[in-house]
Structures are given as C-alpha cells and as structure tokens.
Design a protein around this motif. Structure first.
Motif, PDB file in Angstrom:
ATOM      1  N   LEU A 110       0.890  -1.230  -0.111  1.00  0.00           N
ATOM      2  CA  LEU A 110      -0.048  -0.089   0.217  1.00  0.00           C
ATOM      3  C   LEU A 110       0.584   1.267  -0.137  1.00  0.00           C
ATOM      4  CD1 LEU A 110      -2.667   1.697   0.390  1.00  0.00           C
ATOM      5  CD2 LEU A 110      -2.418   1.236   3.082  1.00  0.00           C
ATOM      6  N   LEU A 111       1.763   1.322   0.865  1.00  0.00           N
ATOM      7  CA  LEU A 111       2.741   2.288   0.899  1.00  0.00           C
ATOM      8  C   LEU A 111       3.616   2.677  -0.314  1.00  0.00           C
ATOM      9  CD1 LEU A 111       3.841   2.143   4.574  1.00  0.00           C
ATOM     10  CD2 LEU A 111       2.137   3.655   3.797  1.00  0.00           C
ATOM     11  N   TRP A 112       4.123   1.530  -0.779  1.00  0.00           N
ATOM     12  CA  TRP A 112       5.124   1.529  -2.055  1.00  0.00           C
ATOM     13  C   TRP A 112       4.019   2.052  -3.280  1.00  0.00           C
ATOM     14  CZ3 TRP A 112       7.843  -3.804  -1.564  1.00  0.00           C
ATOM     15  CH2 TRP A 112       8.784  -3.475  -0.538  1.00  0.00           C
ATOM     16  N   GLY A 113       2.737   1.542  -3.320  1.00  0.00           N
ATOM     17  CA  GLY A 113       2.053   1.776  -4.260  1.00  0.00           C
ATOM     18  C   GLY A 113       1.562   3.403  -4.376  1.00  0.00           C
ATOM     19  N   SER A 114       1.382   3.887  -3.160  1.00  0.00           N
ATOM     20  CA  SER A 114       1.007   5.221  -2.985  1.00  0.00           C
ATOM     21  C   SER A 114       2.142   6.403  -3.153  1.00  0.00           C
ATOM     22  CB  SER A 114       0.646   5.544  -1.381  1.00  0.00           C
ATOM     23  OG  SER A 114      -0.576   4.584  -1.059  1.00  0.00           O
ATOM     24  N   THR A 115       3.434   5.661  -2.939  1.00  0.00           N
ATOM     25  CA  THR A 115       4.532   6.572  -3.595  1.00  0.00           C
ATOM     26  C   THR A 115       4.478   6.432  -5.151  1.00  0.00           C
ATOM     27  OG1 THR A 115       5.818   5.773  -1.366  1.00  0.00           O
ATOM     28  CG2 THR A 115       6.926   6.510  -3.133  1.00  0.00           C
ATOM     29  N   ALA A 116       4.376   5.415  -5.567  1.00  0.00           N
ATOM     30  CA  ALA A 116       4.526   5.422  -6.912  1.00  0.00           C
ATOM     31  C   ALA A 116       3.417   6.391  -7.747  1.00  0.00           C
ATOM     32  CB  ALA A 116       4.276   3.815  -7.504  1.00  0.00           C
ATOM     33  N   LEU A 117       2.174   6.162  -7.177  1.00  0.00           N
ATOM     34  CA  LEU A 117       1.437   7.117  -7.683  1.00  0.00           C
ATOM     35  C   LEU A 117       1.531   8.527  -7.753  1.00  0.00           C
ATOM     36  CD1 LEU A 117      -2.198   5.363  -6.854  1.00  0.00           C
ATOM     37  CD2 LEU A 117      -1.179   5.539  -8.903  1.00  0.00           C
ATOM     38  N   LEU A 118       2.282   9.138  -6.436  1.00  0.00           N
ATOM     39  CA  LEU A 118       2.500  10.188  -6.201  1.00  0.00           C
ATOM     40  C   LEU A 118       3.683  10.727  -7.139  1.00  0.00           C
ATOM     41  CD1 LEU A 118       2.438  10.203  -2.217  1.00  0.00           C
ATOM     42  CD2 LEU A 118       0.968  11.875  -3.953  1.00  0.00           C
ATOM     43  N   ILE A 119       4.613   9.899  -7.373  1.00  0.00           N
ATOM     44  CA  ILE A 119       5.962  10.259  -8.455  1.00  0.00           C
ATOM     45  C   ILE A 119       5.348  10.474  -9.690  1.00  0.00           C
ATOM     46  CG2 ILE A 119       7.849   9.231  -9.438  1.00  0.00           C
ATOM     47  CD1 ILE A 119       8.399   7.834  -6.793  1.00  0.00           C
ATOM     48  N   ALA A 120       4.441   9.451 -10.225  1.00  0.00           N
ATOM     49  CA  ALA A 120       3.725   9.596 -11.541  1.00  0.00           C
ATOM     50  C   ALA A 120       2.921  10.918 -11.462  1.00  0.00           C
ATOM     51  CB  ALA A 120       2.778   8.418 -11.647  1.00  0.00           C
ATOM     52  N   MET A 121       2.319  11.361 -10.586  1.00  0.00           N
ATOM     53  CA  MET A 121       1.376  12.374 -10.322  1.00  0.00           C
ATOM     54  C   MET A 121       2.605  13.894 -10.674  1.00  0.00           C
ATOM     55  SD  MET A 121      -1.308  13.677  -7.841  1.00  0.00           S
ATOM     56  CE  MET A 121      -2.250  15.236  -7.945  1.00  0.00           C
ATOM     57  N   LEU A 122       3.617  13.799  -9.927  1.00  0.00           N
ATOM     58  CA  LEU A 122       4.540  14.755  -9.787  1.00  0.00           C
ATOM     59  C   LEU A 122       4.936  15.453 -11.138  1.00  0.00           C
ATOM     60  CD1 LEU A 122       6.173  16.617  -8.087  1.00  0.00           C
ATOM     61  CD2 LEU A 122       8.078  14.860  -7.907  1.00  0.00           C
ATOM     62  N   VAL A 123       5.039  14.420 -12.019  1.00  0.00           N
ATOM     63  CA  VAL A 123       5.415  14.678 -13.529  1.00  0.00           C
ATOM     64  C   VAL A 123       4.420  15.802 -14.119  1.00  0.00           C
ATOM     65  CG1 VAL A 123       5.978  14.145 -15.784  1.00  0.00           C
ATOM     66  CG2 VAL A 123       6.665  12.481 -13.717  1.00  0.00           C
ATOM     67  N   MET A 124       3.281  15.522 -13.700  1.00  0.00           N
ATOM     68  CA  MET A 124       2.076  16.626 -14.262  1.00  0.00           C
ATOM     69  C   MET A 124       1.840  17.988 -13.598  1.00  0.00           C
ATOM     70  SD  MET A 124       1.936  14.979 -17.131  1.00  0.00           S
ATOM     71  CE  MET A 124       0.617  16.252 -17.659  1.00  0.00           C
ATOM     72  N   ILE A 125       2.594  17.977 -12.474  1.00  0.00           N
ATOM     73  CA  ILE A 125       2.384  19.283 -11.649  1.00  0.00           C
ATOM     74  C   ILE A 125       2.826  20.431 -12.374  1.00  0.00           C
ATOM     75  CG2 ILE A 125       2.808  20.237  -9.481  1.00  0.00           C
ATOM     76  CD1 ILE A 125       0.851  18.077  -9.342  1.00  0.00           C
ATOM     77  N   ARG A 126       2.128  21.521 -12.234  1.00  0.00           N
ATOM     78  CA  ARG A 126       2.316  22.788 -13.025  1.00  0.00           C
ATOM     79  C   ARG A 126       2.838  23.897 -12.253  1.00  0.00           C
ATOM     80  NH1 ARG A 126       3.703  19.331 -15.966  1.00  0.00           N
ATOM     81  NH2 ARG A 126       3.161  18.894 -18.105  1.00  0.00           N
TER      82      ARG A 126
END
Length: 225
Positions: A110-126
């Motif tokens: 759960l923690l690793w998956g959450s971290t991965a999702l946040l990293i993926a989202m970071l790419v799109m932050i403007r």
C-alpha cells in the motif's frame, strides 16, 4: 466490539481512527491536511482522463487546497463525464482500496503503491506549491515504507486509510454548502449538470453516497468486525 478489543492491535486501529477524525474535523488542522485529499481528488481527475483517452495537460494545486486538472479532448461525451465525476469520489475509493490491502496485511505494498502514484503525478504538476505538496507527501509515505519499523508502518497504514475515508466525506458537504451560497458555479457537480442535464444537487448526492458507502465498508475492513 468485544472481538475488536481482543485484537492485539486494537489500540492502533481505534487510535488511528481518532487521529484521523481530528485531522478532518479540526478546522485549523483541516486547512493543512486537506491538501492530501486535494492531491487524491486531482489525481482521480487525471487518472480517469487518461483512461478515457483524453490527453493530460497538467495539474495545479493551490495553497487554499483547491486544484485544477486540465486535459484535452472532446469537451463533451462519456470521457469528459467520467473525468469530471472522478474527483470527489477518488479519495474515498482510494481509502476503500487501501483498507482492503490493510485487511489483507499488505501495508507495505500500500505504501509503495501510494509512493509510485505520487511520483507519477509529480510529472504533471505545473506550479511550485503543487510540487512541494506532492514531494512532501510522497517523502513522508516513502520514509515510513523504507525506514520505519513494522509497527509504525501498520499504524501509519491504518491512519492513511482512515484519513482518506473520513476526508473523502467532508469535501462533498463543503461543496454543497458553497453551491447553496452561490460560491461554486463551476464546481464538478455543476459541470456534470451541464454535460448530462442531470441537476448538480443530484451529482452531489451521488458523490456523498459513494463516500459514505466507502467509509462504511472500509471501516468494516479496518475494524474487521
């Protein structure tokens, strides 16, 4: 309740629920903790925009805990409806999914998956504030998953799920309160109303029903009654 108290981690389960309630119900704390819910909200918009075939342009997170996700594609149709619908239900559904993992004793995934999702989202932050919000949240989750003891990971996993489940309910109530006061003419519910012809209040009721159902079933999983 007797079965719950017989569990060796009963104090962790109930204590994390109490802390999550404070994080959600305390007005001053909520102004900060709500940023995590906003991340989940905008992440829901972004994920379903991609799943429906739209092109994601970027995500902006504001210091007032609001956010905007911009995607390109047809301005109408099922993809746009699905993208608009996903935001308010995303935190609750993430909390429900997390509760299922916790119940299956899969807290580290759960923690690793959450971290991965946040990293993926970071790419799109403007924007800068958005980057800081996502980086800080991701750093906390990663640090717990990598450096903390199993006991701390368990407590954090419960807190994480309780917070998303409880924190997914309050924004729906806040949304309708703003709509009644005429302060949210372009809310997700009102955009969905324009896209579908279904009244915005009905969309708010649907958001609320999904959030409350997620809280109920997720709570049962975490309490394991």
């Amino acid at each position: 309740m007797t079965e719950l108290w017989d569990r060796p981690d009963a104090a962790v389960v109930l204590g994390s629920a109490l802390v999550a309630m404070v994080l959600v119900l305390s007005r001053g704390i909520w102004r900060v903790s709500r940023n995590v819910v906003t991340i989940a909200h905008e992440g829901g918009h972004a994920l379903f925009a991609l799943l429906s075939g739209r092109r994601l342009s970027g995500i902006t997170l504001h210091s007032d805990t609001s956010g905007v996700t911009v995607s390109r594609g047809r301005p109408t149709g099922f993809g746009m409806i699905l993208t608009g619908f996903a935001g308010y239900v995303a935190p609750s559904l993430l909390g429900l999914g997390g509760a299922a993992l916790v119940a299956a004793d899969q807290i580290r995934p759960l923690l690793w998956g959450s971290t991965a999702l946040l990293i993926a989202m970071l790419v799109m932050i403007r924007n800068v504030f958005g980057v800081i919000s996502v980086v800080v949240t991701g750093a906390i989750v990663f640090a717990v998953s990598w450096f903390a003891t199993v006991e701390v990971q368990n407590a954090f996993g419960y807190l994480f799920c309780w917070f998303l489940l409880l924190g997914g309910v309050r924004p729906v109530w806040e949304l309708q309160r703003k709509r009644v006061r005429g302060r949210a003419p372009s809310s997700d519910a009102d955009q969905l109303a324009r896209l579908t012809g279904v009244p915005g209040t009905l969309w708010v009721l649907v958001f609320g029903a999904i959030s409350l159902a997620s809280l109920y079933f997720g709570g049962l999983l975490l309490l394991a009654v």
